[in-house]
Design a protein around this motif. Structure first.
Motif, PDB file in Angstrom:
ATOM      1  N   VAL A  68       0.909  -1.006   0.060  1.00  0.00           N
ATOM      2  CA  VAL A  68       0.089   0.114   0.022  1.00  0.00           C
ATOM      3  C   VAL A  68       0.806   1.280   0.123  1.00  0.00           C
ATOM      4  CG1 VAL A  68      -1.692   1.305   1.297  1.00  0.00           C
ATOM      5  CG2 VAL A  68      -1.922  -1.357   1.240  1.00  0.00           C
ATOM      6  N   ALA A  69       1.800   1.246   0.558  1.00  0.00           N
ATOM      7  CA  ALA A  69       2.827   2.430   0.909  1.00  0.00           C
ATOM      8  C   ALA A  69       3.420   2.787  -0.471  1.00  0.00           C
ATOM      9  CB  ALA A  69       3.939   2.350   1.873  1.00  0.00           C
ATOM     10  N   VAL A  70       3.787   1.849  -1.334  1.00  0.00           N
ATOM     11  CA  VAL A  70       4.291   2.215  -2.472  1.00  0.00           C
ATOM     12  C   VAL A  70       3.410   3.118  -3.536  1.00  0.00           C
ATOM     13  CG1 VAL A  70       6.205   0.409  -2.466  1.00  0.00           C
ATOM     14  CG2 VAL A  70       3.982  -0.101  -3.807  1.00  0.00           C
ATOM     15  N   GLN A  71       2.111   2.688  -3.043  1.00  0.00           N
ATOM     16  CA  GLN A  71       1.227   3.464  -4.112  1.00  0.00           C
ATOM     17  C   GLN A  71       1.008   4.845  -3.825  1.00  0.00           C
ATOM     18  OE1 GLN A  71      -2.448   1.151  -3.659  1.00  0.00           O
ATOM     19  NE2 GLN A  71      -1.560  -0.670  -5.107  1.00  0.00           N
ATOM     20  N   CYS A  72       1.490   5.180  -2.662  1.00  0.00           N
ATOM     21  CA  CYS A  72       1.300   6.550  -2.134  1.00  0.00           C
ATOM     22  C   CYS A  72       2.387   7.491  -2.888  1.00  0.00           C
ATOM     23  CB  CYS A  72       1.358   6.576  -0.669  1.00  0.00           C
ATOM     24  SG  CYS A  72      -0.063   5.667  -0.020  1.00  0.00           S
ATOM     25  N   TYR A  73       3.446   7.237  -3.281  1.00  0.00           N
ATOM     26  CA  TYR A  73       4.463   7.949  -3.976  1.00  0.00           C
ATOM     27  C   TYR A  73       4.898   7.520  -5.375  1.00  0.00           C
ATOM     28  CZ  TYR A  73       7.691   4.900  -1.685  1.00  0.00           C
ATOM     29  OH  TYR A  73       8.188   3.552  -1.086  1.00  0.00           O
ATOM     30  N   ILE A  74       5.682   8.284  -6.209  1.00  0.00           N
ATOM     31  CA  ILE A  74       6.451   7.916  -7.325  1.00  0.00           C
ATOM     32  C   ILE A  74       7.636   7.926  -6.966  1.00  0.00           C
ATOM     33  CG2 ILE A  74       6.614   8.439  -9.618  1.00  0.00           C
ATOM     34  CD1 ILE A  74       4.004   9.948  -9.653  1.00  0.00           C
ATOM     35  N   ASP A  75       8.520   6.992  -7.051  1.00  0.00           N
ATOM     36  CA  ASP A  75       9.950   6.782  -6.591  1.00  0.00           C
ATOM     37  C   ASP A  75      10.697   7.095  -7.761  1.00  0.00           C
ATOM     38  OD1 ASP A  75      12.288   6.365  -5.248  1.00  0.00           O
ATOM     39  OD2 ASP A  75      11.756   3.951  -5.058  1.00  0.00           O
ATOM     40  N   ASN A  76      11.469   8.419  -7.543  1.00  0.00           N
ATOM     41  CA  ASN A  76      12.546   8.790  -8.768  1.00  0.00           C
ATOM     42  C   ASN A  76      13.807   8.700  -8.283  1.00  0.00           C
ATOM     43  OD1 ASN A  76      10.464   9.449 -10.228  1.00  0.00           O
ATOM     44  ND2 ASN A  76      10.348  11.378  -9.710  1.00  0.00           N
ATOM     45  N   SER A  77      13.956   7.748  -7.301  1.00  0.00           N
ATOM     46  CA  SER A  77      15.202   7.695  -6.573  1.00  0.00           C
ATOM     47  C   SER A  77      16.310   6.960  -7.537  1.00  0.00           C
ATOM     48  CB  SER A  77      15.312   6.669  -5.293  1.00  0.00           C
ATOM     49  OG  SER A  77      14.342   7.435  -4.504  1.00  0.00           O
ATOM     50  N   PRO A  78      17.653   7.305  -7.564  1.00  0.00           N
ATOM     51  CA  PRO A  78      18.793   6.423  -8.342  1.00  0.00           C
ATOM     52  C   PRO A  78      18.828   5.157  -7.514  1.00  0.00           C
ATOM     53  CG  PRO A  78      19.821   8.200  -6.779  1.00  0.00           C
ATOM     54  CD  PRO A  78      18.165   8.339  -6.856  1.00  0.00           C
ATOM     55  N   PRO A  79      19.091   4.138  -8.507  1.00  0.00           N
ATOM     56  CA  PRO A  79      19.305   2.767  -7.795  1.00  0.00           C
ATOM     57  C   PRO A  79      20.435   2.636  -6.902  1.00  0.00           C
ATOM     58  CG  PRO A  79      20.075   2.931  -9.929  1.00  0.00           C
ATOM     59  CD  PRO A  79      19.599   4.536  -9.816  1.00  0.00           C
ATOM     60  N   PRO A  80      20.009   1.907  -5.862  1.00  0.00           N
ATOM     61  CA  PRO A  80      21.170   1.707  -4.937  1.00  0.00           C
ATOM     62  C   PRO A  80      22.219   1.167  -5.358  1.00  0.00           C
ATOM     63  CG  PRO A  80      19.250   0.135  -4.753  1.00  0.00           C
ATOM     64  CD  PRO A  80      18.820   0.826  -5.664  1.00  0.00           C
ATOM     65  N   PRO A  81      23.534   1.272  -4.589  1.00  0.00           N
ATOM     66  CA  PRO A  81      24.845   0.718  -5.081  1.00  0.00           C
ATOM     67  C   PRO A  81      24.730  -0.811  -5.217  1.00  0.00           C
ATOM     68  CG  PRO A  81      25.215   1.782  -3.215  1.00  0.00           C
ATOM     69  CD  PRO A  81      23.651   2.032  -3.624  1.00  0.00           C
ATOM     70  N   PRO A  82      25.457  -1.628  -5.879  1.00  0.00           N
ATOM     71  CA  PRO A  82      25.388  -2.840  -5.835  1.00  0.00           C
ATOM     72  C   PRO A  82      26.160  -3.395  -4.656  1.00  0.00           C
ATOM     73  CG  PRO A  82      26.791  -2.427  -7.825  1.00  0.00           C
ATOM     74  CD  PRO A  82      26.010  -1.103  -7.260  1.00  0.00           C
ATOM     75  N   ARG A  83      25.666  -4.643  -4.040  1.00  0.00           N
ATOM     76  CA  ARG A  83      26.155  -4.858  -2.716  1.00  0.00           C
ATOM     77  C   ARG A  83      27.641  -5.700  -3.029  1.00  0.00           C
ATOM     78  NH1 ARG A  83      21.786  -7.279   1.205  1.00  0.00           N
ATOM     79  NH2 ARG A  83      20.334  -5.411   1.161  1.00  0.00           N
ATOM     80  N   GLU A  84      28.053  -6.105  -4.151  1.00  0.00           N
ATOM     81  CA  GLU A  84      29.254  -6.725  -4.626  1.00  0.00           C
ATOM     82  C   GLU A  84      30.371  -5.776  -4.381  1.00  0.00           C
ATOM     83  OE1 GLU A  84      26.940  -6.875  -7.223  1.00  0.00           O
ATOM     84  OE2 GLU A  84      25.593  -8.562  -5.981  1.00  0.00           O
ATOM     85  N   THR A  85      29.960  -4.559  -4.587  1.00  0.00           N
ATOM     86  CA  THR A  85      31.100  -3.399  -4.369  1.00  0.00           C
ATOM     87  C   THR A  85      31.664  -3.186  -3.099  1.00  0.00           C
ATOM     88  OG1 THR A  85      29.487  -1.558  -4.217  1.00  0.00           O
ATOM     89  CG2 THR A  85      30.397  -2.171  -6.409  1.00  0.00           C
ATOM     90  N   VAL A  86      30.804  -3.346  -2.096  1.00  0.00           N
ATOM     91  CA  VAL A  86      31.060  -3.363  -0.570  1.00  0.00           C
ATOM     92  C   VAL A  86      31.822  -4.722  -0.086  1.00  0.00           C
ATOM     93  CG1 VAL A  86      30.397  -2.602   1.498  1.00  0.00           C
ATOM     94  CG2 VAL A  86      29.442  -1.670  -0.224  1.00  0.00           C
ATOM     95  N   ALA A  87      33.338  -4.904  -0.285  1.00  0.00           N
ATOM     96  CA  ALA A  87      33.716  -6.034   0.081  1.00  0.00           C
ATOM     97  C   ALA A  87      33.863  -6.080   1.567  1.00  0.00           C
ATOM     98  CB  ALA A  87      34.989  -6.182  -0.738  1.00  0.00           C
ATOM     99  N   PRO A  88      33.642  -7.233   2.403  1.00  0.00           N
ATOM    100  CA  PRO A  88      33.876  -7.055   3.797  1.00  0.00           C
ATOM    101  C   PRO A  88      35.365  -7.221   3.871  1.00  0.00           C
ATOM    102  CG  PRO A  88      33.051  -9.291   3.036  1.00  0.00           C
ATOM    103  CD  PRO A  88      33.153  -8.240   1.737  1.00  0.00           C
ATOM    104  N   ALA A  89      35.927  -6.348   4.657  1.00  0.00           N
ATOM    105  CA  ALA A  89      37.482  -6.381   5.024  1.00  0.00           C
ATOM    106  C   ALA A  89      37.523  -6.776   6.267  1.00  0.00           C
ATOM    107  CB  ALA A  89      38.004  -4.773   4.917  1.00  0.00           C
ATOM    108  N   GLY A  90      38.615  -7.635   6.469  1.00  0.00           N
ATOM    109  CA  GLY A  90      39.205  -8.101   7.689  1.00  0.00           C
ATOM    110  C   GLY A  90      38.225  -9.175   8.452  1.00  0.00           C
ATOM    111  N   ILE A  91      37.847 -10.078   7.591  1.00  0.00           N
ATOM    112  CA  ILE A  91      36.931 -11.039   8.236  1.00  0.00           C
ATOM    113  C   ILE A  91      37.960 -12.265   8.417  1.00  0.00           C
ATOM    114  CG2 ILE A  91      35.065 -12.528   7.767  1.00  0.00           C
ATOM    115  CD1 ILE A  91      33.722 -10.259   7.444  1.00  0.00           C
ATOM    116  N   ARG A  92      37.760 -12.865   9.625  1.00  0.00           N
ATOM    117  CA  ARG A  92      38.616 -13.955  10.057  1.00  0.00           C
ATOM    118  C   ARG A  92      38.040 -15.183   9.880  1.00  0.00           C
ATOM    119  NH1 ARG A  92      43.364 -12.936  12.396  1.00  0.00           N
ATOM    120  NH2 ARG A  92      43.140 -14.648  13.901  1.00  0.00           N
ATOM    121  N   ASP A  93      38.677 -16.544   9.633  1.00  0.00           N
ATOM    122  CA  ASP A  93      38.157 -17.803   9.820  1.00  0.00           C
ATOM    123  C   ASP A  93      37.618 -17.905  11.297  1.00  0.00           C
ATOM    124  OD1 ASP A  93      38.200 -17.918   7.051  1.00  0.00           O
ATOM    125  OD2 ASP A  93      40.200 -18.941   7.161  1.00  0.00           O
ATOM    126  N   ARG A  94      36.447 -18.707  11.511  1.00  0.00           N
ATOM    127  CA  ARG A  94      36.183 -18.824  12.619  1.00  0.00           C
ATOM    128  C   ARG A  94      37.146 -19.964  13.463  1.00  0.00           C
ATOM    129  NH1 ARG A  94      31.345 -18.484  15.269  1.00  0.00           N
ATOM    130  NH2 ARG A  94      30.815 -20.308  16.716  1.00  0.00           N
TER     131      ARG A  94
END
Length: 190
Positions: free
Chosen positions: A126-152
């Motif tokens: 219902v909420a998306v019918q209350c506005y027209i979205d002209n937003s730029p697309p969100p950045p792809p998630r692949e570009t944000v690489a997790p840094a410093g993740i260690r193995d368990r």
């Protein structure tokens, strides 16, 4: 007398509960009966303001699910992160249909045009019918690489591991120098 009541029901064309014909005036309130055809439209209409009432900007951006809480909406307005038609607005600004709302939230800018005013929070369809979205697309998630993740199970990082992780993240503690002097890379002596 009971037989007279039953005769009246038969004369009107209505039958009792076991009958197959519906009673007059009963039935589904569909589009032909004047009721709304879509329950989502009915929900948005019920959540809207009455005639002559206005909707606050902090309440509207919360109701259409652009932010998570109304207090976050008020804080965003006070911080200058909400603009209506290019101007910064206070949380109590009265919104109108056709206004352009720009909201900076969670590292992303949302640009929406108001189609319908609602006051109460409604479901996402219902909420998306209350506005027209002209937003730029969100950045792809692949570009944000997790840094410093260690193995368990590798244990606590050593000082060298910690420095390597900070270098990957681009984080350098304040007042921290590399401890190296010159191109030969030897530590400074005392």
């Amino acid at each position: 007398m009971a037989s007279e009541d039953a005769d009246e029901n038969v004369d009107r064309g209505t039958e009792g509960p076991a009958g197959t014909e519906p009673a007059q005036g009963a039935g589904n309130a569909g589009p032909s009966a004047g009721g709304p055809a879509d329950p989502e439209v009915a929900a948005a209409g019920a959540a809207g303001p009455g005639s002559g009432e206005t909707v606050r900007i902090d309440s509207w951006i919360w109701a259409v699910r652009l932010i998570k809480t109304r207090s976050q909406g008020a804080t965003a307005c006070r911080g200058g992160h909400v603009r209506v038609n290019g101007e910064r607005v206070k949380p109590a600004y009265s919104l109108r249909v056709g206004d352009e709302v720009r909201l900076r939230n969670e590292g992303r800018e949302r640009i929406v045009i108001v189609k319908r005013l609602i006051r109460k929070r409604v479901g996402a369809p219902v909420a998306v019918q209350c506005y027209i979205d002209n937003s730029p697309p969100p950045p792809p998630r692949e570009t944000v690489a997790p840094a410093g993740i260690r193995d368990r199970g590798t244990g606590r990082p050593t000082k060298r591991d910690r420095r390597d992780m900070e270098r990957l993240r681009g984080v350098t503690p304040p007042g921290f120098s590399s401890g190296m002097s010159g191109p030969e890379g030897r530590p400074r002596g005392r």
